[in-house]
Design a protein around this motif. Sequence first.
Motif, PDB file in Angstrom:
ATOM      1  N   ILE A  87       0.921  -1.303   0.124  1.00  0.00           N
ATOM      2  CA  ILE A  87       0.018  -0.076   0.024  1.00  0.00           C
ATOM      3  C   ILE A  87       0.762   1.142  -0.017  1.00  0.00           C
ATOM      4  CG2 ILE A  87      -1.509   1.390   1.351  1.00  0.00           C
ATOM      5  CD1 ILE A  87      -2.777  -1.319   2.244  1.00  0.00           C
ATOM      6  N   ASP A  88       1.981   1.483   0.843  1.00  0.00           N
ATOM      7  CA  ASP A  88       2.760   2.135   0.920  1.00  0.00           C
ATOM      8  C   ASP A  88       3.540   2.465  -0.366  1.00  0.00           C
ATOM      9  OD1 ASP A  88       1.942   2.928   3.575  1.00  0.00           O
ATOM     10  OD2 ASP A  88       3.752   2.027   4.278  1.00  0.00           O
ATOM     11  N   GLU A  89       3.963   1.597  -0.831  1.00  0.00           N
ATOM     12  CA  GLU A  89       4.566   1.439  -2.356  1.00  0.00           C
ATOM     13  C   GLU A  89       3.754   2.328  -3.566  1.00  0.00           C
ATOM     14  OE1 GLU A  89       6.442  -2.030  -3.189  1.00  0.00           O
ATOM     15  OE2 GLU A  89       7.636  -2.074  -1.457  1.00  0.00           O
ATOM     16  N   ARG A  90       2.483   1.887  -3.315  1.00  0.00           N
ATOM     17  CA  ARG A  90       1.356   1.969  -4.338  1.00  0.00           C
ATOM     18  C   ARG A  90       1.130   3.697  -4.020  1.00  0.00           C
ATOM     19  NH1 ARG A  90      -2.479  -0.687  -7.660  1.00  0.00           N
ATOM     20  NH2 ARG A  90      -0.517  -2.321  -7.621  1.00  0.00           N
ATOM     21  N   ILE A  91       1.108   3.978  -3.292  1.00  0.00           N
ATOM     22  CA  ILE A  91       0.787   5.434  -2.735  1.00  0.00           C
ATOM     23  C   ILE A  91       2.008   6.288  -3.250  1.00  0.00           C
ATOM     24  CG2 ILE A  91       0.532   7.170  -0.810  1.00  0.00           C
ATOM     25  CD1 ILE A  91      -1.321   5.177   0.510  1.00  0.00           C
ATOM     26  N   ASN A  92       3.091   6.011  -2.764  1.00  0.00           N
ATOM     27  CA  ASN A  92       4.170   6.591  -3.265  1.00  0.00           C
ATOM     28  C   ASN A  92       4.161   6.623  -5.009  1.00  0.00           C
ATOM     29  OD1 ASN A  92       5.067   7.227  -0.740  1.00  0.00           O
ATOM     30  ND2 ASN A  92       6.390   5.464  -0.647  1.00  0.00           N
ATOM     31  N   LYS A  93       3.961   5.670  -5.572  1.00  0.00           N
ATOM     32  CA  LYS A  93       4.011   5.696  -6.890  1.00  0.00           C
ATOM     33  C   LYS A  93       2.881   6.509  -7.400  1.00  0.00           C
ATOM     34  CE  LYS A  93       3.171   2.415 -10.653  1.00  0.00           C
ATOM     35  NZ  LYS A  93       2.662   0.900 -11.131  1.00  0.00           N
ATOM     36  N   LEU A  94       1.822   6.502  -6.847  1.00  0.00           N
ATOM     37  CA  LEU A  94       0.575   7.492  -7.518  1.00  0.00           C
ATOM     38  C   LEU A  94       1.062   8.888  -7.018  1.00  0.00           C
ATOM     39  CD1 LEU A  94      -2.413   5.467  -5.993  1.00  0.00           C
ATOM     40  CD2 LEU A  94      -1.670   5.791  -8.541  1.00  0.00           C
ATOM     41  N   LEU A  95       1.647   9.226  -6.040  1.00  0.00           N
ATOM     42  CA  LEU A  95       2.048  10.671  -5.916  1.00  0.00           C
ATOM     43  C   LEU A  95       3.271  10.912  -6.776  1.00  0.00           C
ATOM     44  CD1 LEU A  95       2.273  10.689  -1.764  1.00  0.00           C
ATOM     45  CD2 LEU A  95       0.609  11.732  -3.412  1.00  0.00           C
ATOM     46  N   ASP A  96       4.226  10.298  -7.254  1.00  0.00           N
ATOM     47  CA  ASP A  96       5.000  10.586  -8.139  1.00  0.00           C
ATOM     48  C   ASP A  96       4.602  10.622  -9.543  1.00  0.00           C
ATOM     49  OD1 ASP A  96       7.141  10.326  -6.429  1.00  0.00           O
ATOM     50  OD2 ASP A  96       7.750   8.162  -6.841  1.00  0.00           O
ATOM     51  N   MET A  97       3.604   9.889  -9.752  1.00  0.00           N
ATOM     52  CA  MET A  97       2.870  10.040 -10.930  1.00  0.00           C
ATOM     53  C   MET A  97       1.846  11.461 -10.881  1.00  0.00           C
ATOM     54  SD  MET A  97       1.494   6.196 -12.700  1.00  0.00           S
ATOM     55  CE  MET A  97       0.263   6.199 -11.228  1.00  0.00           C
ATOM     56  N   TYR A  98       1.340  11.745  -9.754  1.00  0.00           N
ATOM     57  CA  TYR A  98       0.724  12.861  -9.885  1.00  0.00           C
ATOM     58  C   TYR A  98       1.518  13.986  -9.936  1.00  0.00           C
ATOM     59  CZ  TYR A  98      -2.596  16.416  -7.980  1.00  0.00           C
ATOM     60  OH  TYR A  98      -3.649  17.474  -8.124  1.00  0.00           O
ATOM     61  N   LEU A  99       2.831  14.167  -9.442  1.00  0.00           N
ATOM     62  CA  LEU A  99       3.678  15.174  -9.507  1.00  0.00           C
ATOM     63  C   LEU A  99       4.132  15.382 -11.080  1.00  0.00           C
ATOM     64  CD1 LEU A  99       6.244  14.766  -6.716  1.00  0.00           C
ATOM     65  CD2 LEU A  99       4.573  16.711  -7.083  1.00  0.00           C
ATOM     66  N   LEU A 100       4.097  14.041 -11.909  1.00  0.00           N
ATOM     67  CA  LEU A 100       4.561  14.386 -13.422  1.00  0.00           C
ATOM     68  C   LEU A 100       3.222  14.621 -14.082  1.00  0.00           C
ATOM     69  CD1 LEU A 100       6.300  13.825 -15.804  1.00  0.00           C
ATOM     70  CD2 LEU A 100       5.259  11.400 -15.595  1.00  0.00           C
ATOM     71  N   ALA A 101       1.996  14.376 -13.636  1.00  0.00           N
ATOM     72  CA  ALA A 101       0.742  14.976 -14.252  1.00  0.00           C
ATOM     73  C   ALA A 101       0.707  16.474 -14.006  1.00  0.00           C
ATOM     74  CB  ALA A 101      -0.365  14.241 -13.667  1.00  0.00           C
TER      75      ALA A 101
END
Length: 127
Positions: A87-101
């Motif tokens: 879950i923590d890894e997925r949240i971090n991945k989504l946050l990284d993608m959010y910054l890119l978006a």
Amino acid sequence: MTMKLQTVIYSGKVEIDNVPIFSCSSCSRSEVFPEVKPDLTGLIEQLGSEPDKQTFLFNEWNEWADLLVEVCEKLKQPDVHIVEQLIDERINKLLDMYLLAQSLNDPAWMNDLEKRLMQISRRSIHT
């Protein structure tokens, strides 16, 4: 109660695969995983009362279901600590993608990522 990924049939026509369901072997009772229930009911509402025959992969609609599909592919009986780590890894991945978006000024992608982050932040582990 054990968690399984099952197919939910709606209106006798629509198959919704990979829905996380809790099942009790002693009383034969089943219920939809609470964290995904709002998204499942939202999908069913979108289909309407007279849907066409079709199949959906629920894990493409819900981040929790997607994470649980990933866990079930890796492990037969997931450990709570491993699920928490994923879950923590997925949240971090989504946050990284959010910054890119955000840097690409892509509001549609940002909205999708916000929705996914909200889904996975509904967290109470029942494994």
